[in-house]
Scaffold this motif. Structure first.
Motif, PDB file in Angstrom:
ATOM      1  N   ILE A  15      -1.369  -1.242 -18.871  1.00 43.04           N
ATOM      2  CA  ILE A  15      -1.604  -2.537 -19.503  1.00 43.04           C
ATOM      3  C   ILE A  15      -0.857  -3.642 -18.778  1.00 43.04           C
ATOM      4  N   PHE A  16       0.366  -3.343 -18.350  1.00 43.32           N
ATOM      5  CA  PHE A  16       1.177  -4.356 -17.690  1.00 43.32           C
ATOM      6  C   PHE A  16       1.213  -4.168 -16.168  1.00 43.32           C
ATOM      7  N   SER A  17       0.149  -3.599 -15.646  1.00 44.14           N
ATOM      8  CA  SER A  17       0.055  -3.306 -14.220  1.00 44.14           C
ATOM      9  C   SER A  17       0.152  -4.577 -13.395  1.00 44.14           C
ATOM     10  N   PRO A  18       0.873  -4.529 -12.274  1.00 47.09           N
ATOM     11  CA  PRO A  18       0.945  -5.692 -11.381  1.00 47.09           C
ATOM     12  C   PRO A  18      -0.352  -5.949 -10.638  1.00 47.09           C
ATOM     13  N   LEU A  19      -1.324  -5.051 -10.765  1.00 36.78           N
ATOM     14  CA  LEU A  19      -2.579  -5.232 -10.034  1.00 36.78           C
ATOM     15  C   LEU A  19      -3.243  -6.561 -10.382  1.00 36.78           C
ATOM     16  N   SER A  20      -3.150  -6.955 -11.676  1.00 38.04           N
ATOM     17  CA  SER A  20      -3.835  -8.166 -12.103  1.00 38.04           C
ATOM     18  C   SER A  20      -3.287  -9.407 -11.411  1.00 38.04           C
ATOM     19  N   ALA A  21      -2.016  -9.333 -10.967  1.00 40.87           N
ATOM     20  CA  ALA A  21      -1.398 -10.492 -10.335  1.00 40.87           C
ATOM     21  C   ALA A  21      -1.982 -10.754  -8.952  1.00 40.87           C
ATOM     22  N   SER A  22      -2.601  -9.745  -8.352  1.00 41.25           N
ATOM     23  CA  SER A  22      -3.122  -9.911  -6.997  1.00 41.25           C
ATOM     24  C   SER A  22      -4.644  -9.868  -6.969  1.00 41.25           C
ATOM     25  N   ALA A  23      -5.284 -10.252  -8.075  1.00 43.17           N
ATOM     26  CA  ALA A  23      -6.738 -10.182  -8.163  1.00 43.17           C
ATOM     27  C   ALA A  23      -7.418 -11.078  -7.133  1.00 43.17           C
ATOM     28  N   ALA A  24      -6.715 -12.102  -6.668  1.00 39.86           N
ATOM     29  CA  ALA A  24      -7.323 -13.012  -5.692  1.00 39.86           C
ATOM     30  C   ALA A  24      -7.664 -12.289  -4.399  1.00 39.86           C
ATOM     31  N   GLU A  25      -6.997 -11.153  -4.144  1.00 42.92           N
ATOM     32  CA  GLU A  25      -7.234 -10.411  -2.907  1.00 42.92           C
ATOM     33  C   GLU A  25      -8.446  -9.485  -2.994  1.00 42.92           C
ATOM     34  N   ILE A 262      -7.555  -0.426  -8.497  1.00 45.89           N
ATOM     35  CA  ILE A 262      -8.008  -0.988  -9.777  1.00 45.89           C
ATOM     36  C   ILE A 262      -8.830   0.038 -10.550  1.00 45.89           C
ATOM     37  N   LEU A 263      -9.735   0.729  -9.867  1.00 46.54           N
ATOM     38  CA  LEU A 263     -10.547   1.743 -10.547  1.00 46.54           C
ATOM     39  C   LEU A 263      -9.680   2.881 -11.083  1.00 46.54           C
ATOM     40  N   VAL A 264      -8.681   3.289 -10.319  1.00 48.44           N
ATOM     41  CA  VAL A 264      -7.788   4.362 -10.773  1.00 48.44           C
ATOM     42  C   VAL A 264      -7.005   3.925 -12.003  1.00 48.44           C
ATOM     43  N   GLU A 265      -6.438   2.716 -11.964  1.00 49.85           N
ATOM     44  CA  GLU A 265      -5.639   2.234 -13.102  1.00 49.85           C
ATOM     45  C   GLU A 265      -6.511   2.061 -14.352  1.00 49.85           C
ATOM     46  N   ALA A 266      -7.703   1.518 -14.170  1.00 50.27           N
ATOM     47  CA  ALA A 266      -8.605   1.338 -15.311  1.00 50.27           C
ATOM     48  C   ALA A 266      -9.051   2.685 -15.858  1.00 50.27           C
ATOM     49  N   GLY A 267      -9.231   3.665 -14.967  1.00 54.24           N
ATOM     50  CA  GLY A 267      -9.590   5.004 -15.412  1.00 54.24           C
ATOM     51  C   GLY A 267      -8.513   5.629 -16.267  1.00 54.24           C
ATOM     52  N   LYS A 268      -7.253   5.491 -15.867  1.00 54.05           N
ATOM     53  CA  LYS A 268      -6.149   6.025 -16.665  1.00 54.05           C
ATOM     54  C   LYS A 268      -6.088   5.346 -18.033  1.00 54.05           C
ATOM     55  N   TYR A 269      -6.326   4.058 -18.036  1.00 53.43           N
ATOM     56  CA  TYR A 269      -6.324   3.307 -19.297  1.00 53.43           C
ATOM     57  C   TYR A 269      -7.424   3.818 -20.226  1.00 53.43           C
ATOM     58  N   ALA A 270      -8.641   3.953 -19.689  1.00 52.28           N
ATOM     59  CA  ALA A 270      -9.767   4.404 -20.507  1.00 52.28           C
ATOM     60  C   ALA A 270      -9.555   5.823 -21.001  1.00 52.28           C
ATOM     61  N   MET A 271      -8.979   6.667 -20.157  1.00 50.92           N
ATOM     62  CA  MET A 271      -8.741   8.054 -20.550  1.00 50.92           C
ATOM     63  C   MET A 271      -7.827   8.121 -21.766  1.00 50.92           C
ATOM     64  N   GLN A 272      -6.821   7.234 -21.809  1.00 56.73           N
ATOM     65  CA  GLN A 272      -5.886   7.241 -22.935  1.00 56.73           C
ATOM     66  C   GLN A 272      -6.514   6.633 -24.195  1.00 56.73           C
ATOM     67  N   THR A 273      -7.222   5.518 -24.050  1.00 59.30           N
ATOM     68  CA  THR A 273      -7.823   4.912 -25.244  1.00 59.30           C
ATOM     69  C   THR A 273      -8.831   5.858 -25.878  1.00 59.30           C
ATOM     70  N   TYR A 274      -9.570   6.570 -25.024  1.00 62.63           N
ATOM     71  CA  TYR A 274     -10.587   7.472 -25.550  1.00 62.63           C
ATOM     72  C   TYR A 274      -9.977   8.700 -26.210  1.00 62.63           C
ATOM     73  N   CYS A 275      -9.078   9.388 -25.524  1.00 63.09           N
ATOM     74  CA  CYS A 275      -8.559  10.636 -26.087  1.00 63.09           C
ATOM     75  C   CYS A 275      -7.730  10.383 -27.339  1.00 63.09           C
ATOM     76  N   GLU A 276      -7.033   9.256 -27.392  1.00 64.09           N
ATOM     77  CA  GLU A 276      -6.262   8.953 -28.593  1.00 64.09           C
ATOM     78  C   GLU A 276      -7.184   8.712 -29.786  1.00 64.09           C
ATOM     79  N   TYR A 277      -8.343   8.095 -29.529  1.00 64.56           N
ATOM     80  CA  TYR A 277      -9.313   7.954 -30.617  1.00 64.56           C
ATOM     81  C   TYR A 277      -9.780   9.321 -31.099  1.00 64.56           C
ATOM     82  N   VAL A 278     -10.139  10.194 -30.181  1.00 68.85           N
ATOM     83  CA  VAL A 278     -10.630  11.522 -30.558  1.00 68.85           C
ATOM     84  C   VAL A 278      -9.578  12.271 -31.372  1.00 68.85           C
ATOM     85  N   ASP A 279      -8.331  12.204 -30.926  1.00 68.44           N
ATOM     86  CA  ASP A 279      -7.273  12.956 -31.597  1.00 68.44           C
ATOM     87  C   ASP A 279      -6.986  12.453 -33.009  1.00 68.44           C
TER      88      ASP A 279
END
Length: 338
Positions: A15-25, A262-279
């Motif tokens: 959520i607080f990944s520094p990736l968003s700070a360099s989106a211009a690149e 970005i795809l890797v970080e978003a994937g980790k985020y989605a994996m957690q939001t999804y599995c926590e819902y299931v659990d």
């Protein structure tokens, strides 16, 4: 396996990944995303949608998606082909539908191996990344890689007009499975497995060509199956169903390092939001089936449960032996999931 605290820390880090700070690149790109599940599916709502939103956020809106849910580009069994032929860039590849191509990935379908959606997803993810046993044996060969993975939680036994008061009552019943280890489970319990995609189940139940299903509780609601079922066995997990949201190597290798990150970080985020819902949602969904759809819970007795679990040990042995004979590290994969 990761603890809940570790998973929460991982989610916070994303959520607080520094990736968003360099989106211009980031160079602009639009991905064609094929999803065989409908928009109403809990996997879409709590997994695919958060994934896409997080990618757009981290990229400053430069990485976007043309999203095709509900089999618009092809059925679940065709997802791998969609990636390999370039029809889609990212797709929900579900190993159960093409078990001949992803036999090791069927480990999540073994009975009771998924005790928690998050712990199982974490373990499978490690096995399915470069260097992991499943990636090296399967995903690498098919020239795709998982961005994130999930499962549909514990599958239960549900029937229609067939009273299940003991384990013996399953004998001869035509039970829908997704194939693979789940079919072995049905056979060990005395039932007759019928391999079938979820979208075809309601018609078969309504016509009486199926007596019941192995299905996740929330999936019963998503597919509108509740009116065609009247009984639930709540205390035996007969397997699960794996989801791998994968990208083709063709597309991945053309991305910049920043786009890949970005795809890797978003994937980790989605994996957690999804599995926590299931659990957290299973008890509530069972209550909906009972209170709103008059499906009655009939748990197996302690003695029947003990007998069932003894039978299901054979499923592990059969599954592993068949794959080990083909030179596949099935026992190593089982150990990696436990």
């Amino acid at each position: 396996m990761k603890t809940q605290t570790a998973r929460s820390a991982l989610l916070a880090a994303v959520i607080f990944s520094p990736l968003s700070a360099s989106a211009a690149e980031v160079e602009p790109i639009t991905f064609k995303f094929a999803e065989w599940l409908p928009n109403t599916s809990f996997a879409t709502e709590h997994g695919a949608n958060p994934f896409m939103a997080k990618v757009e956020e981290l990229s400053g809106g430069k990485m976007k998606f043309d999203f095709y849910p509900a089999e618009q580009l092809g059925r679940g069994s065709e997802s791998l082909t969609l990636l390999q032929t370039g029809v889609a860039d990212i797709a929900n590849v579900s190993p159960a539908y093409i078990s001949e191509k992803f036999p090791l990935s069927g480990v999540v379908e073994l009975p009771e191996i998924v005790q928690g959606s998050c712990s199982a997803a974490d373990s499978f993810y490690e096995l399915a990344q470069p260097g992991g046993a499943i990636y090296e044996a399967e995903f690498k060969r098919h020239k795709i890689r998982p961005l994130w993975v999930g499962n549909m939680g514990q599958y239960r036994i549900l029937t229609n007009n067939k009273d299940i008061s003991s384990l013996d009552d399953l004998a001869g019943l035509r039970i829908r499975t997704a194939g693979g280890p789940m079919a072995l489970t049905a056979t060990e319990l005395g039932a007759s497995p019928v391999r079938m995609q979820g979208s075809d189940v309601l018609t078969s139940l309504s016509r009486g060509t199926l007596d019941g299903v192995f299905f996740p509780v929330r999936g019963i609601l998503d597919y509108g199956l509740a009116p065609a079922l009247d009984q639930l066995v709540p205390n035996l997990a007969v397997g699960s169903f794996g989801l791998t949201y994968s990208i083709s190597d063709r597309v991945w290798n053309d991305l910049s390092q920043k786009q890949q990150d970005i795809l890797v970080e978003a994937g980790k985020y989605a994996m957690q939001t999804y599995c926590e819902y299931v659990d957290t949602s299973d008890p509530e969904n069972i209550n909906v089936l009972v209170q709103e759809h008059d499906i009655r819970k009939t748990p197996l007795s302690d003695s029947d449960l003990k007998e069932a679990r003894a039978k299901l040990e054979n499923v592990y042995d059969q599954w592993a032996e068949r794959l080990e004979e083909r030179g596949l590290p099935a026992r190593k994969v089982i150990e990696g999931m436990q």
